[in-house]
Write an enzyme that holds these catalytic residues in place. Structure first.
Site, short mmCIF file in Angstrom:
data_model
loop_
_atom_site.label_atom_id
_atom_site.label_comp_id
_atom_site.label_asym_id
_atom_site.label_seq_id
_atom_site.Cartn_x
_atom_site.Cartn_y
_atom_site.Cartn_z
N ASP A 113 -6.50 -2.37 -27.32
CA ASP A 113 -6.17 -1.11 -28.01
C ASP A 113 -7.22 -0.04 -27.71
O ASP A 113 -6.88 1.12 -27.51
CB ASP A 113 -6.09 -1.35 -29.53
CG ASP A 113 -4.92 -2.25 -29.87
OD1 ASP A 113 -4.88 -2.80 -30.98
OD2 ASP A 113 -4.06 -2.44 -28.96
N ARG A 172 -0.78 -9.37 -21.10
CA ARG A 172 -1.61 -8.92 -22.22
C ARG A 172 -0.80 -8.10 -23.23
O ARG A 172 -1.19 -7.95 -24.38
CB ARG A 172 -2.78 -8.07 -21.72
CG ARG A 172 -3.79 -8.82 -20.87
CD ARG A 172 -4.89 -7.89 -20.40
NE ARG A 172 -5.63 -7.35 -21.53
CZ ARG A 172 -6.67 -7.97 -22.11
NH1 ARG A 172 -7.06 -9.16 -21.67
NH2 ARG A 172 -7.31 -7.43 -23.13
N PRO A 190 0.82 -1.23 0.00
CA PRO A 190 0.00 0.00 0.00
C PRO A 190 0.84 1.27 0.00
O PRO A 190 0.38 2.34 -0.32
CB PRO A 190 -0.81 -0.11 1.31
CG PRO A 190 -0.73 -1.54 1.70
CD PRO A 190 0.59 -2.03 1.20
N GLU A 203 1.70 -7.70 8.72
CA GLU A 203 1.88 -6.24 8.74
C GLU A 203 2.88 -5.79 7.69
O GLU A 203 3.09 -4.60 7.51
CB GLU A 203 2.38 -5.82 10.13
CG GLU A 203 1.34 -5.95 11.21
CD GLU A 203 0.02 -5.36 10.76
OE1 GLU A 203 -0.95 -6.13 10.60
OE2 GLU A 203 -0.04 -4.14 10.54
C1 LIG Z 1 -0.65 -3.70 -3.27
C2 LIG Z 1 -0.51 -4.44 -2.09
C3 LIG Z 1 -1.41 -4.19 -1.04
C4 LIG Z 1 -1.31 -4.95 0.21
C5 LIG Z 1 -0.33 -5.85 0.53
N1 LIG Z 1 -0.61 -6.30 1.79
C6 LIG Z 1 -1.71 -5.68 2.23
N2 LIG Z 1 -2.17 -4.83 1.27
C7 LIG Z 1 -2.42 -3.24 -1.20
C8 LIG Z 1 -2.49 -2.53 -2.38
N3 LIG Z 1 -1.62 -2.76 -3.39
#
Ligand SMILES: c1cc(-c2cnc[nH]2)ccn1
Length: 247
Positions: free
Chosen positions: A169, A154, A89, A116
């Site tokens: 496209d 893709r 995140p 975490e």
């Molecule tokens: C990529 C990973 C994550 C994420 C990894 N672990 C908990 N959330 C959230 C959004 N994008």
């Protein structure tokens, strides 16, 4: 393209990658997927891969050593260099531009955190880039890895058939949102198909679709509109559509 995935749940990705475009790309030799589970490299009776955070607080943190060993095994398996990309995140938001950049690489290694997250010392020492697939918290990085694998696959030459390439496209081409789509029946209790789409007038149809893409993008994603750098004709087409809105 080769993609190595470091994950405590490699079976998750194996299942999602066995289907559709990604599954077919593997069959065609366009994509090689390899999973590396830190638990296979964890020491001790309990094969620990995580532990409590220093300083207290909820959850667990993934430990350095099993990750370092899994990464070393992945790198040793193929001489091709590859960036280590951590799905988190805290990463930069994934975009189609970033997907294009990744799709051009011969290889990448995706790190999926759980709990975490990952000990910061491993991130600082080994991670080349952090990528987020959206501002929400998931149970781990595996869904992010699956999104990246699908999107970059893709773009591999030969991965899509003609119809799929056209869809790719139509969205990817100009950075605007797609226009509405309709099929049979032409008349329905939910409404009728716009007459222009049934007119057979291909110039009028193309104009209507462009106008709808512009209007949708202006209403839903004005940020994309700014990036699109509209020309005079598009700005005129959009102004006409906005003027026609019943507000
Ligand atoms: C990529 C990973 C994550 C994420 C990894 N672990 C908990 N959330 C959230 C959004 N994008």
């Amino acid at each position: 393209m080769r993609v190595d995935v470091i994950s405590l749940f490699p079976e998750f990705l194996a299942q999602s990658a066995a289907l559709g475009v990604v599954g077919r790309a593997q069959e065609r030799g366009l994509l090689e997927l390899h999973g590396w589970n830190p638990r296979d490299y964890a020491e001790g009776n309990y094969r620990r891969v995580d532990d409590r955070p220093f300083g207290g607080g909820p959850g667990m943190v993934m430990l350095i050593e099993p990750l370092r060993a899994a990464l070393a095994a992945a790198r040793a398996a193929d001489p091709q260099p590859a960036p280590l990309i951590y799905l988190s995140p805290q990463g930069r938001p994934l975009s189609q531009a970033k997907v294009r950049e990744l799709a051009a690489l011969p290889r990448m290694i995706l790190l999926c955190g759980r709990y975490e997250g990952v000990d910061e010392r491993f991130i600082a020492s080994e991670v080349d880039e952090e990528i987020s697939i959206g501002d929400y918290v998931l149970s781990g990085g595996e869904l992010g890895a699956a999104v990246i694998i699908d999107a970059v696959t893709r773009l591999q030459e030969g991965a899509l058939n003609d119809a799929e390439s056209a869809v790719q496209d139509s969205f990817e081409g100009d950075g605007l949102l797609d226009c509405p789509h309709y099929s049979h029946p032409a008349s329905h209790a939910l409404g009728n198909v716009p007459e222009v789409l049934r007119s057979g007038n291909h110039a009028a149809i193309a104009r209507w679709r462009r106008q709808q893409s512009l209007l949708r993008t202006a209403l839903r994603r004005p940020d994309l509109l700014d990036e699109a750098g509209l020309g005079k004709a598009d700005r005129k087409l959009l102004a006409e559509a906005v003027a026609g809105l019943e507000i």
